[in-house]
Design a protein around this motif. Structure first.
Motif, PDB file in Angstrom:
ATOM      1  N   GLY A  65       0.829  -1.200   0.000  1.00  0.00           N
ATOM      2  CA  GLY A  65       0.000   0.000   0.000  1.00  0.00           C
ATOM      3  C   GLY A  65       0.858   1.242   0.000  1.00  0.00           C
ATOM      4  N   GLN A  66       0.348   2.295   0.632  1.00  0.00           N
ATOM      5  CA  GLN A  66       1.065   3.557   0.732  1.00  0.00           C
ATOM      6  C   GLN A  66       0.982   4.048   2.177  1.00  0.00           C
ATOM      7  OE1 GLN A  66      -0.901   5.990  -2.228  1.00  0.00           O
ATOM      8  NE2 GLN A  66       0.725   5.613  -3.709  1.00  0.00           N
ATOM      9  N   GLY A  67       2.115   4.305   2.768  1.00  0.00           N
ATOM     10  CA  GLY A  67       2.120   4.794   4.138  1.00  0.00           C
ATOM     11  C   GLY A  67       3.303   4.286   4.919  1.00  0.00           C
ATOM     12  N   ASP A  68       3.219   4.414   6.227  1.00  0.00           N
ATOM     13  CA  ASP A  68       4.273   3.997   7.148  1.00  0.00           C
ATOM     14  C   ASP A  68       3.727   2.920   8.074  1.00  0.00           C
ATOM     15  OD1 ASP A  68       5.915   5.956   6.082  1.00  0.00           O
ATOM     16  OD2 ASP A  68       5.312   7.449   7.560  1.00  0.00           O
ATOM     17  N   VAL A  69       4.534   1.890   8.313  1.00  0.00           N
ATOM     18  CA  VAL A  69       4.138   0.787   9.175  1.00  0.00           C
ATOM     19  C   VAL A  69       5.183   0.646  10.286  1.00  0.00           C
ATOM     20  CG1 VAL A  69       3.565  -1.658   9.307  1.00  0.00           C
ATOM     21  CG2 VAL A  69       3.084  -0.385   7.214  1.00  0.00           C
ATOM     22  N   PHE A  70       4.709   0.535  11.514  1.00  0.00           N
ATOM     23  CA  PHE A  70       5.583   0.377  12.673  1.00  0.00           C
ATOM     24  C   PHE A  70       5.472  -1.066  13.173  1.00  0.00           C
ATOM     25  CE2 PHE A  70       4.451   4.759  12.277  1.00  0.00           C
ATOM     26  CZ  PHE A  70       5.609   5.457  12.585  1.00  0.00           C
ATOM     27  N   ILE A  71       6.629  -1.716  13.343  1.00  0.00           N
ATOM     28  CA  ILE A  71       6.666  -3.144  13.630  1.00  0.00           C
ATOM     29  C   ILE A  71       7.595  -3.399  14.810  1.00  0.00           C
ATOM     30  CG2 ILE A  71       7.348  -5.390  12.694  1.00  0.00           C
ATOM     31  CD1 ILE A  71       6.564  -4.408   9.972  1.00  0.00           C
ATOM     32  N   ALA A  72       7.180  -4.307  15.698  1.00  0.00           N
ATOM     33  CA  ALA A  72       8.002  -4.679  16.852  1.00  0.00           C
ATOM     34  C   ALA A  72       7.628  -6.095  17.277  1.00  0.00           C
ATOM     35  CB  ALA A  72       7.796  -3.695  17.995  1.00  0.00           C
ATOM     36  N   ASP A  73       8.451  -6.668  18.167  1.00  0.00           N
ATOM     37  CA  ASP A  73       8.205  -8.018  18.665  1.00  0.00           C
ATOM     38  C   ASP A  73       8.575  -8.071  20.144  1.00  0.00           C
ATOM     39  OD1 ASP A  73       7.814 -10.692  19.095  1.00  0.00           O
ATOM     40  OD2 ASP A  73       9.475 -11.381  17.838  1.00  0.00           O
ATOM     41  N   THR A  74       7.601  -7.936  21.006  1.00  0.00           N
ATOM     42  CA  THR A  74       7.746  -8.034  22.462  1.00  0.00           C
ATOM     43  C   THR A  74       8.957  -7.264  22.991  1.00  0.00           C
ATOM     44  OG1 THR A  74       8.966 -10.138  22.285  1.00  0.00           O
ATOM     45  CG2 THR A  74       6.566 -10.274  22.552  1.00  0.00           C
ATOM     46  N   ALA A  75       9.144  -6.056  22.480  1.00  0.00           N
ATOM     47  CA  ALA A  75      10.207  -5.141  22.931  1.00  0.00           C
ATOM     48  C   ALA A  75      11.611  -5.722  22.765  1.00  0.00           C
ATOM     49  CB  ALA A  75       9.973  -4.711  24.375  1.00  0.00           C
ATOM     50  N   LYS A  76      11.796  -6.643  21.824  1.00  0.00           N
ATOM     51  CA  LYS A  76      13.138  -7.145  21.543  1.00  0.00           C
ATOM     52  C   LYS A  76      13.911  -6.084  20.751  1.00  0.00           C
ATOM     53  CE  LYS A  76      11.613 -11.970  21.303  1.00  0.00           C
ATOM     54  NZ  LYS A  76      11.404 -13.134  20.407  1.00  0.00           N
ATOM     55  N   HIS A  77      15.225  -6.181  20.788  1.00  0.00           N
ATOM     56  CA  HIS A  77      16.055  -5.267  20.019  1.00  0.00           C
ATOM     57  C   HIS A  77      15.930  -5.592  18.534  1.00  0.00           C
ATOM     58  CE1 HIS A  77      18.315  -3.388  23.389  1.00  0.00           C
ATOM     59  NE2 HIS A  77      17.987  -4.514  23.997  1.00  0.00           N
ATOM     60  N   VAL A  78      15.884  -4.556  17.710  1.00  0.00           N
ATOM     61  CA  VAL A  78      15.717  -4.722  16.268  1.00  0.00           C
ATOM     62  C   VAL A  78      16.983  -4.245  15.558  1.00  0.00           C
ATOM     63  CG1 VAL A  78      14.323  -4.154  14.246  1.00  0.00           C
ATOM     64  CG2 VAL A  78      13.238  -4.339  16.507  1.00  0.00           C
ATOM     65  N   HIS A  79      17.415  -5.008  14.559  1.00  0.00           N
ATOM     66  CA  HIS A  79      18.613  -4.676  13.790  1.00  0.00           C
ATOM     67  C   HIS A  79      18.302  -4.875  12.309  1.00  0.00           C
ATOM     68  CE1 HIS A  79      20.683  -5.172  17.695  1.00  0.00           C
ATOM     69  NE2 HIS A  79      19.899  -6.240  17.811  1.00  0.00           N
ATOM     70  N   ILE A  80      18.818  -3.992  11.460  1.00  0.00           N
ATOM     71  CA  ILE A  80      18.580  -4.065  10.020  1.00  0.00           C
ATOM     72  C   ILE A  80      19.869  -4.450   9.316  1.00  0.00           C
ATOM     73  CG2 ILE A  80      17.837  -2.807   7.964  1.00  0.00           C
ATOM     74  CD1 ILE A  80      16.291  -0.926   9.769  1.00  0.00           C
ATOM     75  N   LEU A  81      19.783  -5.451   8.444  1.00  0.00           N
ATOM     76  CA  LEU A  81      20.907  -5.861   7.611  1.00  0.00           C
ATOM     77  C   LEU A  81      20.546  -5.661   6.148  1.00  0.00           C
ATOM     78  CD1 LEU A  81      21.924  -9.225   9.338  1.00  0.00           C
ATOM     79  CD2 LEU A  81      23.156  -7.059   9.452  1.00  0.00           C
ATOM     80  N   GLN A  82      21.497  -5.166   5.370  1.00  0.00           N
ATOM     81  CA  GLN A  82      21.338  -5.053   3.928  1.00  0.00           C
ATOM     82  C   GLN A  82      22.002  -6.255   3.267  1.00  0.00           C
ATOM     83  OE1 GLN A  82      19.510  -2.694   2.461  1.00  0.00           O
ATOM     84  NE2 GLN A  82      19.141  -1.581   4.384  1.00  0.00           N
ATOM     85  N   VAL A  83      21.271  -6.952   2.430  1.00  0.00           N
ATOM     86  CA  VAL A  83      21.788  -8.131   1.735  1.00  0.00           C
ATOM     87  C   VAL A  83      21.989  -7.766   0.271  1.00  0.00           C
ATOM     88  CG1 VAL A  83      21.391 -10.554   1.180  1.00  0.00           C
ATOM     89  CG2 VAL A  83      20.479  -9.601   3.315  1.00  0.00           C
ATOM     90  N   ASN A  84      23.220  -7.890  -0.216  1.00  0.00           N
ATOM     91  CA  ASN A  84      23.543  -7.502  -1.590  1.00  0.00           C
ATOM     92  C   ASN A  84      24.042  -8.720  -2.359  1.00  0.00           C
ATOM     93  OD1 ASN A  84      24.152  -6.092  -3.923  1.00  0.00           O
ATOM     94  ND2 ASN A  84      26.052  -5.211  -3.129  1.00  0.00           N
ATOM     95  N   ASN A  85      23.136  -9.326  -3.088  1.00  0.00           N
ATOM     96  CA  ASN A  85      23.464 -10.510  -3.886  1.00  0.00           C
ATOM     97  C   ASN A  85      24.194 -11.540  -3.032  1.00  0.00           C
ATOM     98  OD1 ASN A  85      23.471 -12.058  -6.252  1.00  0.00           O
ATOM     99  ND2 ASN A  85      25.460 -11.270  -6.901  1.00  0.00           N
ATOM    100  N   SER A  86      23.659 -11.784  -1.867  1.00  0.00           N
ATOM    101  CA  SER A  86      24.288 -12.695  -0.916  1.00  0.00           C
ATOM    102  C   SER A  86      23.186 -13.429  -0.155  1.00  0.00           C
ATOM    103  CB  SER A  86      25.199 -11.901   0.027  1.00  0.00           C
ATOM    104  OG  SER A  86      25.868 -12.755   0.928  1.00  0.00           O
TER     105      SER A  86
END
Length: 305
Positions: free
Chosen positions: A162-183
């Motif tokens: 759709g169009q917009g912003d979505v906020f996501i969490a899981d029981t207040a666990k720490h969240v980390h973002i990884l970028q995967v580049n052809n791997s």
């Protein structure tokens, strides 16, 4: 110029808040808000650098009028008197939404995704959204369903579009973002929070974990895109190329997909009689790559000592 977050003209931080007439002390780095006074505003005629410090370059803001105005009291935040004369730390700007494209951290325990293309998220992980957003159950097909039923590993996913912003969490666990580049990366299914739909995912047996040992399965993500993973507490990233690396099966979060793996058993007669070590099986890693472990082996089972 409308009030919003913009690149910090001092270059000291990623973003600084412009309140419509001047730069404020509120800044953002890596999704975390803090304060750093900018000092006295430059006088008129102070040259090109002074002109840039007085007014931000034209830049798109949040979805609609998001971001808020982080001034003390916050009464004039979000483009109007939305706080109705209230004041306090919750509405003085330090917890305002952090604007940015794509997947970014709102704070250390919440992911914010501005939808530019559909993405996958853990079922039930949405805590809020703004805009016209749709959520659809994503079964993954009969093959993945059977694998999940047989192995206990796998993802319960929903497709977000759709169009917009979505906020996501899981029981207040720490969240980390990884970028995967052809791997690719191998992740415990319980630690996957969300990922771009451009990534291919599958349930695979961990190399070296044969049927005789009970087997060990993980979720693999391959291709190019982003993936958000969770950890219970602050993780540690180990370089498997430095030395033979071993990790508890319940503490492992993820590892490089090109690492060689095997199961190592330290079970002995002493572990069968009386008090054993409690660490009977570990995953062994070797090769060039990393291993992510968390300071937790899962929630204790009721009745365990």
């Amino acid at each position: 110029m409308n009030a919003d977050w913009h690149p910090d003209p001092t270059g000291k931080h990623e973003l600084r808040y412009w309140d419509g007439s001047q730069w404020t002390e509120h800044v953002v780095d890596a999704g975390q808000q803090s304060t750093d006074p900018i000092g006295a505003a430059p006088s008129d005629g102070g040259g090109q650098q002074g002109q840039q410090a007085q007014q931000p370059a034209q830049q798109g803001g949040g979805y609609g009028q998001q971001g808020g105005q982080p001034q003390q009291g916050g009464q004039q935040g979000f483009g109007g008197d939305v706080f109705g004369g209230l004041s306090g730390d919750l509405i003085d700007g330090r917890f305002s939404e952090v604007s940015g494209p794509g997947a970014s951290l709102q704070n250390s325990k919440m992911l914010r995704v501005r939808i530019t293309e559909p993405f996958m998220a853990k079922q039930g992980s949405m805590v809020a959204y703004q805009g016209n957003v749709n959520f659809h159950f994503q079964g993954g097909g009969a093959g993945k369903f059977i694998k999940k039923a047989l192995t206990g590993e796998g993802l319960s996913l929903m497709r977000v579009e759709g169009q917009g912003d979505v906020f996501i969490a899981d029981t207040a666990k720490h969240v980390h973002i990884l970028q995967v580049n052809n791997s690719g990366i191998s992740v415990s299914g319980k630690n996957v929070l969300a990922f771009s739909s451009s990534l291919q995912y599958n349930i695979e047996r961990v190399k070296g974990a044969g049927i005789a040992t009970g087997g060990l399965f993980n979720t693999t993500l391959r291709g190019s895109g982003w993936v958000a993973i969770t950890t219970e507490g602050e993780p540690v990233v180990l370089n498997a190329a430095e030395a033979p690396t071993f990790a508890d099966t319940d503490a492992i979060v993820a590892w490089s997909i090109n690492l060689d793996t095997s199961l190592r058993s330290t079970l002995s007669a002493g572990a069968l009689i009386g008090r054993g070590s409690g660490e009977a099986v570990q995953v062994a890693f070797s090769g060039q790559g990393f291993v992510i472990v968390q300071p937790s082996e899962g929630y204790p089972v009721a009745g365990q000592q």
